[in-house]
Design a protein around this motif. Structure first.
Motif, PDB file in Angstrom:
ATOM      1  N   GLU A 120      -1.025   7.841   5.757  1.00 19.68           N
ATOM      2  CA  GLU A 120      -2.126   7.015   6.239  1.00 19.68           C
ATOM      3  C   GLU A 120      -1.629   5.645   6.721  1.00 19.68           C
ATOM      4  O   GLU A 120      -2.304   4.972   7.505  1.00 19.68           O
ATOM      5  CB  GLU A 120      -3.160   6.837   5.130  1.00 19.68           C
ATOM      6  N   PHE A 121      -0.429   5.236   6.262  1.00 20.50           N
ATOM      7  CA  PHE A 121       0.125   3.943   6.649  1.00 20.50           C
ATOM      8  C   PHE A 121       1.384   4.079   7.493  1.00 20.50           C
ATOM      9  O   PHE A 121       1.810   3.111   8.109  1.00 20.50           O
ATOM     10  CB  PHE A 121       0.470   3.109   5.399  1.00 20.50           C
ATOM     11  N   ALA A 122       2.001   5.258   7.498  1.00 21.37           N
ATOM     12  CA  ALA A 122       3.289   5.439   8.165  1.00 21.37           C
ATOM     13  C   ALA A 122       3.091   5.962   9.583  1.00 21.37           C
ATOM     14  O   ALA A 122       2.226   6.791   9.839  1.00 21.37           O
ATOM     15  CB  ALA A 122       4.162   6.400   7.366  1.00 21.37           C
TER      16      ALA A 122
ATOM     17  N   LYS B 235       0.829  -1.208   0.000  1.00 20.62           N
ATOM     18  CA  LYS B 235       0.000   0.000   0.000  1.00 20.62           C
ATOM     19  C   LYS B 235       0.861   1.255   0.000  1.00 20.62           C
ATOM     20  O   LYS B 235       0.538   2.247  -0.662  1.00 20.62           O
ATOM     21  CB  LYS B 235      -0.921  -0.010   1.221  1.00 20.62           C
ATOM     22  N   ALA B 236       1.975   1.213   0.761  1.00 25.12           N
ATOM     23  CA  ALA B 236       2.858   2.377   0.830  1.00 25.12           C
ATOM     24  C   ALA B 236       3.473   2.683  -0.527  1.00 25.12           C
ATOM     25  O   ALA B 236       3.549   3.846  -0.947  1.00 25.12           O
ATOM     26  CB  ALA B 236       3.941   2.138   1.876  1.00 25.12           C
ATOM     27  N   LEU B 237       3.905   1.652  -1.230  1.00 26.79           N
ATOM     28  CA  LEU B 237       4.517   1.869  -2.539  1.00 26.79           C
ATOM     29  C   LEU B 237       3.477   2.237  -3.592  1.00 26.79           C
ATOM     30  O   LEU B 237       3.786   2.939  -4.567  1.00 26.79           O
ATOM     31  CB  LEU B 237       5.281   0.617  -2.968  1.00 26.79           C
ATOM     32  N   ALA B 238       2.241   1.774  -3.392  1.00 24.51           N
ATOM     33  CA  ALA B 238       1.192   2.059  -4.372  1.00 24.51           C
ATOM     34  C   ALA B 238       0.858   3.543  -4.451  1.00 24.51           C
ATOM     35  O   ALA B 238       0.381   4.005  -5.491  1.00 24.51           O
ATOM     36  CB  ALA B 238      -0.064   1.266  -4.032  1.00 24.51           C
ATOM     37  N   VAL B 239       1.113   4.304  -3.386  1.00 19.91           N
ATOM     38  CA  VAL B 239       0.770   5.733  -3.421  1.00 19.91           C
ATOM     39  C   VAL B 239       1.578   6.449  -4.502  1.00 19.91           C
ATOM     40  O   VAL B 239       1.146   7.490  -5.021  1.00 19.91           O
ATOM     41  CB  VAL B 239       0.996   6.400  -2.043  1.00 19.91           C
ATOM     42  N   PHE B 240       2.739   5.911  -4.854  1.00 20.91           N
ATOM     43  CA  PHE B 240       3.556   6.504  -5.918  1.00 20.91           C
ATOM     44  C   PHE B 240       3.110   5.984  -7.289  1.00 20.91           C
ATOM     45  O   PHE B 240       3.019   6.760  -8.246  1.00 20.91           O
ATOM     46  CB  PHE B 240       5.032   6.194  -5.679  1.00 20.91           C
ATOM     47  N   ALA B 241       2.823   4.705  -7.380  1.00 16.39           N
ATOM     48  CA  ALA B 241       2.387   4.140  -8.661  1.00 16.39           C
ATOM     49  C   ALA B 241       1.071   4.752  -9.118  1.00 16.39           C
ATOM     50  O   ALA B 241       0.866   4.995 -10.308  1.00 16.39           O
ATOM     51  CB  ALA B 241       2.244   2.622  -8.536  1.00 16.39           C
ATOM     52  N   LEU B 242       0.168   5.025  -8.175  1.00 13.90           N
ATOM     53  CA  LEU B 242      -1.121   5.613  -8.522  1.00 13.90           C
ATOM     54  C   LEU B 242      -0.985   6.992  -9.140  1.00 13.90           C
ATOM     55  O   LEU B 242      -1.878   7.455  -9.843  1.00 13.90           O
ATOM     56  CB  LEU B 242      -2.006   5.688  -7.278  1.00 13.90           C
ATOM     57  N   ARG B 243       0.136   7.648  -8.877  1.00 13.90           N
ATOM     58  CA  ARG B 243       0.355   9.001  -9.404  1.00 13.90           C
ATOM     59  C   ARG B 243       1.459   9.034 -10.461  1.00 13.90           C
ATOM     60  O   ARG B 243       1.988  10.096 -10.773  1.00 13.90           O
ATOM     61  CB  ARG B 243       0.674   9.938  -8.246  1.00 13.90           C
ATOM     62  N   SER B 244       1.811   7.869 -10.981  1.00 14.16           N
ATOM     63  CA  SER B 244       2.829   7.750 -12.033  1.00 14.16           C
ATOM     64  C   SER B 244       4.158   8.358 -11.619  1.00 14.16           C
ATOM     65  O   SER B 244       4.838   9.029 -12.404  1.00 14.16           O
ATOM     66  CB  SER B 244       2.337   8.393 -13.339  1.00 14.16           C
TER      67      SER B 244
END
Length: 399
Positions: free
Chosen positions: A382-384, A317-326
């Motif tokens: 939200e996760f950290a 989930k933490a890494l997805a916050v960057f992928a979701l915004r390219s």
């Protein structure tokens, strides 16, 4: 640990998390012009450019230097008479002596930019400092910690320190020091490294019984050293190994260092490009007391460190916050938390489980002047349970 968030928004952004992904009104890019606080990014908090504060971890106190260290009374010094080089060697007395822990105190500063690096004159870190600031006064330091402290005590303006190498990976010590010191990354330098085997004039490879260099340089030349059938001896830095051979007149020893070190200390190069793979790149970070203002007129990179709450898929989930915004991630590094390395977790099937607790270091290609970067970090919180921006700085795209 529960997240304690207090709004510290700047530039009119008031939404966090998934809002920038389409659930609410979009962000006006013109509204996010940075207004930096006097101290920039503080330890354990994001207090600039659209990020809320998070309760920090305790400092790990990796640096053992007392703030009451004696004041600096020298940056350079002369060699003792018994250490003078042989007649065939250059006069080394004019070279600056590396700062040690006992040298950290006030010194008069000129108008030139003073840049600290670890090692002796001729070290690759010195070359990186001169690449970043061609007209700087390069100040050698005995240890990485000394370079950090030299910046904090206003003895120098910047420090240039290695963070990773293309052959052997990360320099973990400097990752740990980034966490416990309050300096900011303001730039990076990528340097092509060619390691040379050198010895006293007249000495051949067959006469060598040992090779001296920094452990990382020895590791980069593993195959070549094995063919020499010599003893490996670790030294504090590559140039320092060359300096020792020159000053002591060691005819049974060779050093692995830069071509500039051979020139400085009057040694003869026996072999060029000793590294196991010809393409050998070291990445250095430029550290300063204050952050720079991020921009969008050129490629920027942002470095952060954080820890996560316990839970399934939380790292995903933490890494997805960057992928979701390219947003492209260029580096991921994990380091155990030294102050509290073990995390106890209730396991319904097996009782209480014990796991290592980690700090995660991430570099990503985006400027903190961009709304997508601000919102990605807001979403990450939200996760950290801890999040700190180590720096936002221009990318080095040259070699």
């Amino acid at each position: 640990m529960a997240l304690k968030a207090v709004g510290t928004w700047i530039g009119g952004i008031h939404h966090v998390g998934l809002n920038d992904l389409g659930r609410r009104r979009s962000v006006d890019a013109a509204a996010v012009a940075p207004r930096w606080r006097g101290e920039g990014f503080r330890t354990g908090r994001l207090e600039s450019l659209g990020c809320v504060s998070v309760e920090p971890l305790e400092d790990e106190n990796l640096s053992r230097m007392s703030p009451s260290s004696p004041e600096l009374d020298r940056v350079s010094g002369n060699w003792n008479s018994e250490n003078k080089p042989a007649s065939w060697s250059r006069d080394l007395g004019s070279l600056p002596k590396p700062l040690s822990l006992t040298d950290l105190s006030t010194s008069s500063r000129g108008s030139d930019v003073r840049v600290a690096y670890q090692g002796s004159p001729g070290a690759f870190s010195e070359t990186a400092a001169l690449k970043a600031y061609p007209k700087c006064v390069a100040v050698p330091c005995e240890q990485f910690e000394v370079a950090f402290k030299a910046v904090e005590l206003w003895l120098v303006d910047k420090a240039v320190l290695p963070i990773e190498n293309s052959l052997i990976g990360s320099i973990h010590r400097n990752y740990d020091l980034l966490r416990c010191h309050k300096l900011h990354i303001v730039g990076e330098v990528q340097l092509a490294v060619d390691l040379c085997l050198m010895a006293l004039p007249g000495v051949t490879k067959e006469e060598l019984g040992r090779v001296l260099s920094h452990p990382q340089a020895l590791a980069q030349c593993e195959n070549a050293i094995s063919k020499l059938r010599v003893i490996r001896e670790s030294f504090d830095d590559t140039a320092g190994a060359a300096q020792l051979i020159a000053t002591k007149g060691l005819r049974d020893a060779g050093a692995i260092a830069s071509a500039r070190a051979a020139e400085l200390y009057g040694l003869r190069i026996l072999e060029n490009k000793m590294q196991d793979i010809s393409t050998n790149i070291t990445r250095f970070l430029i550290l300063a007391r204050e952050p720079i203002i991020p921009r969008t007129d050129r490629p920027f990179k942002t470095s952060i460190v954080f820890t996560l709450e316990e839970g399934p898929g939380v790292l995903f989930k933490a890494l997805a916050v960057f992928a979701l915004r390219s947003i492209n991630l260029t580096k991921i590094e994990s380091r155990p938390q030294r102050s509290s390395p073990i995390r106890l977790v209730d396991d319904s099937n097996h009782g209480t489980a014990k796991y290592f607790d980690y700090l995660f270091y991430i570099d990503f290609e985006a400027s903190m002047a961009e709304p997508r970067a601000q919102n990605a970090l807001a979403h990450l919180q939200e996760f950290a349970k801890f999040l700190r921006v180590l720096g936002c700085y221009p990318m080095d795209t040259s070699l």
